[in-house]
Design a protein around this motif. Structure first.
Motif, PDB file in Angstrom:
ATOM      1  N   ILE A 113      47.359 -38.030   3.251  1.00 24.93           N
ATOM      2  CA  ILE A 113      46.692 -36.769   2.934  1.00 24.93           C
ATOM      3  C   ILE A 113      47.727 -35.668   3.055  1.00 24.93           C
ATOM      4  O   ILE A 113      48.536 -35.641   3.982  1.00 24.93           O
ATOM      5  CB  ILE A 113      45.515 -36.511   3.889  1.00 24.93           C
ATOM      6  CG1 ILE A 113      44.457 -37.601   3.711  1.00 24.93           C
ATOM      7  CG2 ILE A 113      44.911 -35.140   3.648  1.00 24.93           C
ATOM      8  CD1 ILE A 113      43.289 -37.478   4.648  1.00 24.93           C
ATOM      9  N   ASP A 117      46.509 -29.829   3.741  1.00 23.70           N
ATOM     10  CA  ASP A 117      45.069 -29.925   3.537  1.00 23.70           C
ATOM     11  C   ASP A 117      44.346 -29.697   4.860  1.00 23.70           C
ATOM     12  O   ASP A 117      44.761 -30.205   5.908  1.00 23.70           O
ATOM     13  CB  ASP A 117      44.701 -31.311   2.989  1.00 23.70           C
ATOM     14  CG  ASP A 117      43.447 -31.269   2.137  1.00 23.70           C
ATOM     15  OD1 ASP A 117      42.991 -30.158   1.824  1.00 23.70           O
ATOM     16  OD2 ASP A 117      42.931 -32.335   1.788  1.00 23.70           O
ATOM     17  N   GLU A 118      43.242 -28.960   4.808  1.00 22.19           N
ATOM     18  CA  GLU A 118      42.502 -28.632   6.028  1.00 22.19           C
ATOM     19  C   GLU A 118      41.506 -29.745   6.355  1.00 22.19           C
ATOM     20  O   GLU A 118      40.314 -29.653   6.079  1.00 22.19           O
ATOM     21  CB  GLU A 118      41.784 -27.299   5.859  1.00 22.19           C
ATOM     22  CG  GLU A 118      42.723 -26.116   5.662  1.00 22.19           C
ATOM     23  CD  GLU A 118      41.974 -24.811   5.504  1.00 22.19           C
ATOM     24  OE1 GLU A 118      40.726 -24.836   5.498  1.00 22.19           O
ATOM     25  OE2 GLU A 118      42.643 -23.762   5.386  1.00 22.19           O
ATOM     26  N   CYS A 119      42.013 -30.800   6.969  1.00 25.31           N
ATOM     27  CA  CYS A 119      41.165 -31.923   7.401  1.00 25.31           C
ATOM     28  C   CYS A 119      41.322 -32.082   8.908  1.00 25.31           C
ATOM     29  O   CYS A 119      42.448 -32.022   9.430  1.00 25.31           O
ATOM     30  CB  CYS A 119      41.582 -33.216   6.706  1.00 25.31           C
ATOM     31  SG  CYS A 119      41.239 -33.253   4.930  1.00 25.31           S
ATOM     32  N   ASP A 120      40.207 -32.283   9.596  1.00 23.60           N
ATOM     33  CA  ASP A 120      40.310 -32.501  11.038  1.00 23.60           C
ATOM     34  C   ASP A 120      40.648 -33.965  11.300  1.00 23.60           C
ATOM     35  O   ASP A 120      40.728 -34.780  10.378  1.00 23.60           O
ATOM     36  CB  ASP A 120      39.023 -32.094  11.756  1.00 23.60           C
ATOM     37  CG  ASP A 120      37.786 -32.824  11.229  1.00 23.60           C
ATOM     38  OD1 ASP A 120      37.929 -33.993  10.799  1.00 23.60           O
ATOM     39  OD2 ASP A 120      36.688 -32.244  11.254  1.00 23.60           O
ATOM     40  N   GLU A 123      38.125 -36.549   9.907  1.00 22.43           N
ATOM     41  CA  GLU A 123      38.187 -36.734   8.454  1.00 22.43           C
ATOM     42  C   GLU A 123      39.397 -37.576   8.069  1.00 22.43           C
ATOM     43  O   GLU A 123      39.317 -38.455   7.205  1.00 22.43           O
ATOM     44  CB  GLU A 123      38.237 -35.379   7.750  1.00 22.43           C
ATOM     45  CG  GLU A 123      36.928 -34.611   7.801  1.00 22.43           C
ATOM     46  CD  GLU A 123      37.032 -33.257   7.125  1.00 22.43           C
ATOM     47  OE1 GLU A 123      36.204 -32.958   6.254  1.00 22.43           O
ATOM     48  OE2 GLU A 123      37.971 -32.494   7.469  1.00 22.43           O
ATOM     49  N   ARG A 124      40.515 -37.302   8.715  1.00 26.28           N
ATOM     50  CA  ARG A 124      41.722 -38.063   8.409  1.00 26.28           C
ATOM     51  C   ARG A 124      41.564 -39.530   8.782  1.00 26.28           C
ATOM     52  O   ARG A 124      42.109 -40.420   8.119  1.00 26.28           O
ATOM     53  CB  ARG A 124      42.930 -37.460   9.130  1.00 26.28           C
ATOM     54  CG  ARG A 124      43.354 -36.103   8.563  1.00 26.28           C
ATOM     55  CD  ARG A 124      44.563 -35.533   9.286  1.00 26.28           C
ATOM     56  NE  ARG A 124      44.945 -34.241   8.718  1.00 26.28           N
ATOM     57  CZ  ARG A 124      45.735 -34.083   7.652  1.00 26.28           C
ATOM     58  NH1 ARG A 124      46.248 -35.154   7.066  1.00 26.28           N
ATOM     59  NH2 ARG A 124      46.025 -32.895   7.181  1.00 26.28           N
ATOM     60  N   TYR A 127      40.023 -41.728   5.973  1.00 32.68           N
ATOM     61  CA  TYR A 127      40.806 -42.087   4.801  1.00 32.68           C
ATOM     62  C   TYR A 127      41.966 -42.995   5.217  1.00 32.68           C
ATOM     63  O   TYR A 127      43.083 -42.553   5.485  1.00 32.68           O
ATOM     64  CB  TYR A 127      41.325 -40.820   4.116  1.00 32.68           C
ATOM     65  CG  TYR A 127      40.221 -39.839   3.779  1.00 32.68           C
ATOM     66  CD1 TYR A 127      39.120 -40.246   3.036  1.00 32.68           C
ATOM     67  CD2 TYR A 127      40.272 -38.518   4.220  1.00 32.68           C
ATOM     68  CE1 TYR A 127      38.098 -39.355   2.730  1.00 32.68           C
ATOM     69  CE2 TYR A 127      39.272 -37.622   3.908  1.00 32.68           C
ATOM     70  CZ  TYR A 127      38.181 -38.041   3.169  1.00 32.68           C
ATOM     71  OH  TYR A 127      37.168 -37.162   2.869  1.00 32.68           O
ATOM     72  N   PHE A 211      39.860 -34.477  -0.834  1.00 32.60           N
ATOM     73  CA  PHE A 211      41.088 -34.194  -0.092  1.00 32.60           C
ATOM     74  C   PHE A 211      42.241 -34.158  -1.083  1.00 32.60           C
ATOM     75  O   PHE A 211      42.121 -34.587  -2.240  1.00 32.60           O
ATOM     76  CB  PHE A 211      41.344 -35.265   0.982  1.00 32.60           C
ATOM     77  CG  PHE A 211      41.422 -36.665   0.420  1.00 32.60           C
ATOM     78  CD1 PHE A 211      42.619 -37.171  -0.066  1.00 32.60           C
ATOM     79  CD2 PHE A 211      40.295 -37.476   0.362  1.00 32.60           C
ATOM     80  CE1 PHE A 211      42.694 -38.455  -0.601  1.00 32.60           C
ATOM     81  CE2 PHE A 211      40.359 -38.760  -0.159  1.00 32.60           C
ATOM     82  CZ  PHE A 211      41.560 -39.245  -0.645  1.00 32.60           C
TER      83      PHE A 211
END
Length: 248
Positions: A113, A117-120, A123-124, A127, A211
């Motif tokens: 990712i 990208d604004e993923c916590d 969320e990461r 994926y 994402f």
């Protein structure tokens, strides 16, 4: 319009007649009066006999004696197979690739990712590598790229516009390295030039996924296709047109 560029008078007449036939089909002028559904007779001169394997039939017709013409750039420039989907393009590409003698080399992408990208953390964690590897997007090579020396490919990024290395430029593989590959340009004003293509980070702008994917890969795809005298830097055909790809 693309086909008419550089064509002689006889070819232009044939192209015009074919174009009118296609338009007449689209406008419902063929097949007599109908309510939106009718039978259209396909001229015999544009049909290929299906000998049980459609992909093999079209490949052998458009690319006869493929392995014997790898050193002839004009062989690839004058042939095309037109298909409607990327899946069919991949099927024809894979079949034609199998017909070329030589050692096969498989390259895998490194996917993640995008750091911006604004993923916590949760969320990461969703994926995984398997999910990222399975993502297929227009304009980005798939996770697995299989190549052989002599295979035609198409560049998917502008790398060096001054030297003709633009999105849509077609090349032919000469040497396969781990981090850099050598290729010969086979389209445009730089045809015949020897260039080197590195691995690079590719970040597609497709918003169909939640994402931003970052894929480290060679920015090329196998492309048995003809761009109809298209100059590098102009808008390329969709990836469904392969050589062709009838498109390839």
């Amino acid at each position: 319009m693309r086909l008419k560029v550089g064509s002689n008078v006889a070819d232009k007449k044939e192209i015009k007649a074919f174009g009118k036939w296609i338009l007449d089909i689209g406008e419902g002028k063929l097949g007599g009066r109908n309510d939106g559904e009718t039978m259209i007779e396909i001229p015999q001169d544009i049909l290929l006999g299906d000998e049980g394997d459609a992909i093999a039939s079209i490949s052998s017709c458009i690319y006869p004696d493929l392995d014997e013409h790898l050193d002839d750039p004009g062989y690839f420039q004058d042939r095309a197979v037109l298909v409607p989907t990327n899946e069919e393009a991949d099927s024809i590409n894979n079949h034609l690739l199998s017909l070329i003698d030589g050692e096969e080399k498989v390259y895998y992408s490194s996917d993640s990712i995008c750091p911006t990208d604004e993923c916590d953390a949760f969320e990461r964690s969703l994926y995984t590598s398997d999910i990222l590897n399975a993502v297929k997007l227009s304009g980005v090579p798939n996770h697995i790229l299989t190549l052989k020396v002599g295979v035609p490919v198409m560049l998917l990024r502008n790398i060096d516009q001054a030297n003709g290395l633009c999105n849509g430029t077609r090349l032919q593989i000469r040497k396969l390295g781990e981090h850099v590959m050598e290729a010969k340009v086979i389209t445009g004003s730089r045809s015949g030039d020897i260039v080197h293509i590195p691995r690079m980070k590719l970040i597609p702008s497709d918003r169909k996924i939640p994402f931003r994917l970052q894929r480290r890969k060679f920015p090329i795809v196998v492309c048995f296709r003809n761009d109809y005298k298209q100059e590098p830097g102009s808008i390329p055909f969709p990836s469904g047109f392969i050589f062709k790809e009838i498109g390839f």
